[in-house]
Motif scaffolding. Structure first.
Motif, PDB file in Angstrom:
ATOM      1  N   SER A  51      10.439   3.160  -1.349  1.00  0.00           N
ATOM      2  CA  SER A  51      11.481   3.576  -2.280  1.00  0.00           C
ATOM      3  C   SER A  51      12.806   3.798  -1.550  1.00  0.00           C
ATOM      4  N   SER A  52      13.855   3.981  -2.330  1.00  0.00           N
ATOM      5  CA  SER A  52      15.202   4.058  -1.754  1.00  0.00           C
ATOM      6  C   SER A  52      15.351   5.205  -0.750  1.00  0.00           C
ATOM      7  N   ALA A  53      14.736   6.350  -1.051  1.00  0.00           N
ATOM      8  CA  ALA A  53      14.841   7.498  -0.145  1.00  0.00           C
ATOM      9  C   ALA A  53      13.700   7.554   0.858  1.00  0.00           C
ATOM     10  N   GLY A  54      12.734   6.664   0.682  1.00  0.00           N
ATOM     11  CA  GLY A  54      11.618   6.600   1.622  1.00  0.00           C
ATOM     12  C   GLY A  54      10.433   7.468   1.272  1.00  0.00           C
ATOM     13  N   GLY A  55      10.500   8.153   0.141  1.00  0.00           N
ATOM     14  CA  GLY A  55       9.429   9.083  -0.191  1.00  0.00           C
ATOM     15  C   GLY A  55       8.187   8.444  -0.771  1.00  0.00           C
ATOM     16  N   ASN A  56       8.309   7.228  -1.263  1.00  0.00           N
ATOM     17  CA  ASN A  56       7.172   6.542  -1.877  1.00  0.00           C
ATOM     18  C   ASN A  56       6.963   5.191  -1.225  1.00  0.00           C
ATOM     19  N   THR A  57       5.714   4.883  -0.933  1.00  0.00           N
ATOM     20  CA  THR A  57       5.362   3.605  -0.337  1.00  0.00           C
ATOM     21  C   THR A  57       4.129   3.032  -1.039  1.00  0.00           C
ATOM     22  N   ASN A  58       4.019   1.732  -1.004  1.00  0.00           N
ATOM     23  CA  ASN A  58       2.842   1.042  -1.524  1.00  0.00           C
ATOM     24  C   ASN A  58       2.517  -0.131  -0.610  1.00  0.00           C
ATOM     25  N   TYR A  59       1.227  -0.448  -0.541  1.00  0.00           N
ATOM     26  CA  TYR A  59       0.772  -1.490   0.366  1.00  0.00           C
ATOM     27  C   TYR A  59      -0.208  -2.429  -0.309  1.00  0.00           C
ATOM     28  N   ALA A  60      -0.236  -3.652   0.168  1.00  0.00           N
ATOM     29  CA  ALA A  60      -1.295  -4.571  -0.223  1.00  0.00           C
ATOM     30  C   ALA A  60      -2.614  -4.041   0.329  1.00  0.00           C
ATOM     31  N   ASP A  61      -3.681  -4.287  -0.420  1.00  0.00           N
ATOM     32  CA  ASP A  61      -5.001  -3.825   0.027  1.00  0.00           C
ATOM     33  C   ASP A  61      -5.344  -4.373   1.407  1.00  0.00           C
ATOM     34  N   SER A  62      -4.864  -5.564   1.691  1.00  0.00           N
ATOM     35  CA  SER A  62      -5.210  -6.230   2.948  1.00  0.00           C
ATOM     36  C   SER A  62      -4.630  -5.536   4.175  1.00  0.00           C
TER      37      SER A  62
END
Length: 114
Positions: A51-62
């Motif tokens: 996210s823009s402020a860095g507080g949220n991240t998401n990743y591919a399962d791999s």
């Protein structure tokens, strides 16, 4: 808008690399940033989002548990720390900014091989 990736290279399985993407030409801190990759003969894959402020991240399962996306808004830079690399991580890695349209960097190649 300019996105310049760096940090790719050849690494042995189990090794680590840290990719960087230096951004310019837009207000970096206002936008989420993404890393994609494309392996030879395969479709492009979304690897990680921050996210823009860095507080949220998401990743591919791999890559969950092995890769970490982060950003430094004071340096207009987004990073991808890649640990426990596998041969199947071999690809060209791109950072992407989605403004009114999507902007892509030129990519940095990562080869995982013994």
């Amino acid at each position: 808008v300019q996105l310049v990736e760096s940090g790719g290279g050849l690494v042995q399985p189990g090794g680590s690399l840290r990719l960087s993407c230096a951004a310019s030409g837009f207000t970096f801190s206002n936008y989420a940033m993404r890393w994609y990759r494309q392996a030879p003969g395969k479709e492009r894959e979304l690897v990680a989002v921050i996210s823009s402020a860095g507080g949220n991240t998401n990743y591919a399962d791999s890559v969950k548990g092995r890769f970490t996306i982060s950003r430094d808004n004071t340096k207009n830079t987004v990073y991808l720390q890649m640990n426990t690399l596998k041969p199947e991580d071999t690809a060209v890695y791109y950072c992407v900014a989605r403004l009114s349209t999507a902007y892509w960097g030129q990519g940095t190649p990562v080869t995982v091989s013994s």
